[in-house]
Motif scaffolding. Structure first.
Motif, PDB file in Angstrom:
ATOM      1  N   ILE A  19       0.606  -0.975  -0.045  1.00  0.00           N
ATOM      2  CA  ILE A  19       0.629   0.008   0.669  1.00  0.00           C
ATOM      3  C   ILE A  19       0.866   0.725  -0.093  1.00  0.00           C
ATOM      4  N   LEU A  20       1.458   1.496   0.930  1.00  0.00           N
ATOM      5  CA  LEU A  20       2.457   2.604   0.939  1.00  0.00           C
ATOM      6  C   LEU A  20       3.144   2.522  -0.336  1.00  0.00           C
ATOM      7  N   LEU A  21       3.601   1.248  -1.423  1.00  0.00           N
ATOM      8  CA  LEU A  21       4.854   2.052  -1.882  1.00  0.00           C
ATOM      9  C   LEU A  21       4.050   2.238  -3.224  1.00  0.00           C
ATOM     10  N   TYR A  99      20.077  -2.256   3.677  1.00  0.00           N
ATOM     11  CA  TYR A  99      19.247  -3.341   4.808  1.00  0.00           C
ATOM     12  C   TYR A  99      18.583  -1.800   5.419  1.00  0.00           C
ATOM     13  N   ILE A 100      17.303  -2.442   5.778  1.00  0.00           N
ATOM     14  CA  ILE A 100      16.871  -1.321   6.831  1.00  0.00           C
ATOM     15  C   ILE A 100      16.193  -2.641   8.084  1.00  0.00           C
ATOM     16  N   SER A 101      16.580  -2.001   9.359  1.00  0.00           N
ATOM     17  CA  SER A 101      16.311  -2.645  10.722  1.00  0.00           C
ATOM     18  C   SER A 101      14.460  -2.101  10.578  1.00  0.00           C
ATOM     19  N   LYS A 102      14.133  -3.316  11.323  1.00  0.00           N
ATOM     20  CA  LYS A 102      12.793  -3.269  11.406  1.00  0.00           C
ATOM     21  C   LYS A 102      12.930  -2.685  13.121  1.00  0.00           C
ATOM     22  N   PRO A 103      11.769  -2.218  13.648  1.00  0.00           N
ATOM     23  CA  PRO A 103      11.155  -1.144  13.084  1.00  0.00           C
ATOM     24  C   PRO A 103      11.832   0.414  11.842  1.00  0.00           C
ATOM     25  N   PHE A 104      11.065   0.172  10.567  1.00  0.00           N
ATOM     26  CA  PHE A 104      11.737   1.625  10.104  1.00  0.00           C
ATOM     27  C   PHE A 104      10.607   2.403  10.652  1.00  0.00           C
ATOM     28  N   ASN A 105      11.254   3.502   9.718  1.00  0.00           N
ATOM     29  CA  ASN A 105      10.404   4.336   9.252  1.00  0.00           C
ATOM     30  C   ASN A 105       9.904   4.326   8.017  1.00  0.00           C
ATOM     31  N   ASP A 107      10.470   7.168   5.645  1.00  0.00           N
ATOM     32  CA  ASP A 107      11.047   7.571   4.807  1.00  0.00           C
ATOM     33  C   ASP A 107      12.290   7.168   4.590  1.00  0.00           C
ATOM     34  N   GLU A 108      12.634   6.399   5.825  1.00  0.00           N
ATOM     35  CA  GLU A 108      13.702   5.896   5.156  1.00  0.00           C
ATOM     36  C   GLU A 108      13.863   4.439   4.192  1.00  0.00           C
ATOM     37  N   ILE A 109      13.130   4.141   4.139  1.00  0.00           N
ATOM     38  CA  ILE A 109      12.476   3.768   3.753  1.00  0.00           C
ATOM     39  C   ILE A 109      12.325   3.784   1.778  1.00  0.00           C
ATOM     40  N   ILE A 114      14.707   4.707  -3.480  1.00  0.00           N
ATOM     41  CA  ILE A 114      14.922   6.129  -4.848  1.00  0.00           C
ATOM     42  C   ILE A 114      16.600   5.506  -4.884  1.00  0.00           C
ATOM     43  N   ALA A 115      17.427   5.101  -4.393  1.00  0.00           N
ATOM     44  CA  ALA A 115      19.297   5.264  -4.391  1.00  0.00           C
ATOM     45  C   ALA A 115      18.793   3.687  -4.870  1.00  0.00           C
TER      46      ALA A 115
END
Ligand code: ATP
Ligand code: MG
Length: 458
Positions: A19-21, A99-105, A107-109, A114-115
């Protein structure tokens, strides 16, 4: 549209990310495990995979490994539990993009996506623009810049000055500009300034009338009349003599020409594409080239970089020339050995693309197997380029072209040549200071002095 594949065994997480993406404008598919993810990847092209690490069955790290094997260019972003930083390190070592670590915000994702995708879209863009120049091989950033520049300037009437070392492809660039110009259907009339003696140059450029000099048996059109309302290509413009420079400047200013021996002027409108392997600013400083003419010609200056500044294009060029000469010589050679490629990647190509083309042409002609081996590469002897400040790595293939040649000439001679080249390099780099040169080579001053005496190097 950029498409993402989200892999997570937790339904709520999959739905949340989707949903977010989608709201961010991405096309999103999801898979509940690694196996189904791989099945989707087989069917459809994705720009990015985002996967959880901890999953039942195939783990995210196993999925990462499979993806890196099958789709090495596809970026993968891992989702890790905050409590297990080791997983993140392991994933990065194994080729994860990030990588992104949970819990993530949120903006971070977004930032990470984008990168990760801008890299792939830059690559896709590079491929699509270079496809519009099939005759000019190259996907390096330097060549992409040139392609963009050609597309921008070609439709305008601005004069273009193309400069760069010999063999870099200036003539190809000139032709491409004409091909994309408003006058593409007309011929681009070329003239090589260095090939014509001064007495004839004026008549070549501006024409002459019958009887104006011995041999002028009839009226003759010059380059400017022939190229009127079209393009003229003035190659090796740096070789124009001062007198001709002055006459050319006048034509460019007045937009009219007077044939040799004629009395009437004719209005002309010609777009000039000029090329030179000289640095015209230096020629101006030395008083050999008119500055005002330079500004008329270089409305758009375009530098074609030497091949050593875009080594990334070497494999593409090798491939292109291999196909070209295999076909021309009726051979089956489609490949070059990885060692031969390594030798080429280390070489600095003083003769640029033309030299590479010759090397491959000769290689295809000499090679008896169906793959080019280093032995079939004849590189001109080891050379240091003045623009390259580091001492280039020595490859034996830069001194001798092959084992055969080594055995023929003998170790003594080859070693002596190697030694001489390094002595010379060191002298050149230190402005002929023997002390510093010896230091650079890590030998004593005495032994350095002995060696340069032995080889009569000064
Ligand atoms: N990017 C390229 N892709 C394919 N072939 C190339 C490329 N660049 C150069 N070549 C080939 O290399 C040779 C030399 O190119 P070109 O004549 O355009 O060089 P140049 O810069 O005009 O050199 P010079 O200053 O010596 O006239 C030609 O055979 C050309 O086809
Ligand atoms: Mg040329």
């Amino acid at each position: 549209m950029i498409s993402l594949l989200v892999v997570d065994d937790e339904r709520s997480m999959r739905d949340f990310l989707k949903i977010l993406l989608v709201k961010e404008g991405y096309e999103v598919e999801t898979a509940p495990d690694g196996k189904q993810a791989l099945a989707l990847l087989d069917k459809q092209a994705f720009d990015l995979v985002i996967t959880d690490i901890k999953m039942d069955g195939m783990s995210g790290l196993d999925l990462l490994n499979s993806i890196k094997e099958q789709f090495p260019a596809l970026p993968v972003v891992m989702i890790t539990a905050f409590a297990s930083p080791d997983d993140a390190v392991f994933a990065m070592k194994n080729g994860a993009f990030d990588y992104i670590s949970k819990p993530f915000n949120v903006d971070e994702i977004k930032t990470v996506i984008i990168a990760a995708t801008s890299k792939t879209s830059a690559l896709a863009e590079a491929k699509s623009i270079s496809a519009q120049f099939p005759e000019i091989i190259g996907e390096s950033r330097e060549m992409i810049k040139i392609f963009e520049m050609i597309q921008r300037i070609a439709p305008t009437p601005a004069n273009v000055l193309i400069y760069g070392e010999s063999g870099t492809g200036k003539e190809l660039v000139a032709q491409a500009i004409h091909r994309l110009s408003q006058v593409a259907e007309q011929e681009c009339v070329p003239i090589t300034c260095s090939a014509i003696p001064e007495e004839l140059m004026e008549s070549e450029l501006f024409g002459h009338v019958k009887g104006s000099f011995t041999g002028a048996i009839s009226d003759k059109q010059g380059l400017f009349q022939l190229a009127d309302k079209g393009t003229a290509f003035l190659d090796e413009i740096g070789e124009l003599t001062p007198i001709i420079q002055t006459k050319l400047l006048r034509v460019l200013q007045e937009r009219e020409v007077k044939p040799v021996g004629g009395t009437k002027v004719q209005a002309v409108s010609v777009r000039i594409i000029a090329a030179t392997n000289k640095i015209l600013e230096d020629e101006i400083m030395a008083g050999r080239f008119r500055e005002d003419l330079y500004y008329r010609l270089a409305v758009v200056p375009l530098r074609v970089p030497p091949l050593r500044e875009r080594k990334g294009d070497v494999p593409l060029l090798v491939d292109f020339f291999l196909k070209k000469y295999s076909k021309a010589f009726g051979k089956e050679i489609q490949e070059i050995s990885s060692y031969a490629m390594e030798v080429l990647m280390k070489y600095d190509f003083p003769g640029n693309v033309r030299e590479l083309e010759n090397i491959i042409e000769r290689g295809v002609a000499l090679e008896t197997s169906n793959i080019i081996l280093p032995e079939s590469l004849t590189l001109s002897s080891f050379r240091t380029s003045k623009t390259n400040p580091s001492i280039p790595e020595l490859s034996p293939f830069q001194i001798v072209a092959s084992e055969d040649e080594l055995f023929e000439r003998g170790l003594e001679e080859v070693m002596a040549e190697t030694e001489k080249l390094f002595l010379n390099t060191a002298l050149e780099k230190t402005g002929n200071s023997k002390m510093q040169a010896a230091e650079l080579l890590r030998i004593s001053f005495r032994s350095f002095r002995y060696k340069i005496k032995k080889y009569e190097l000064g």
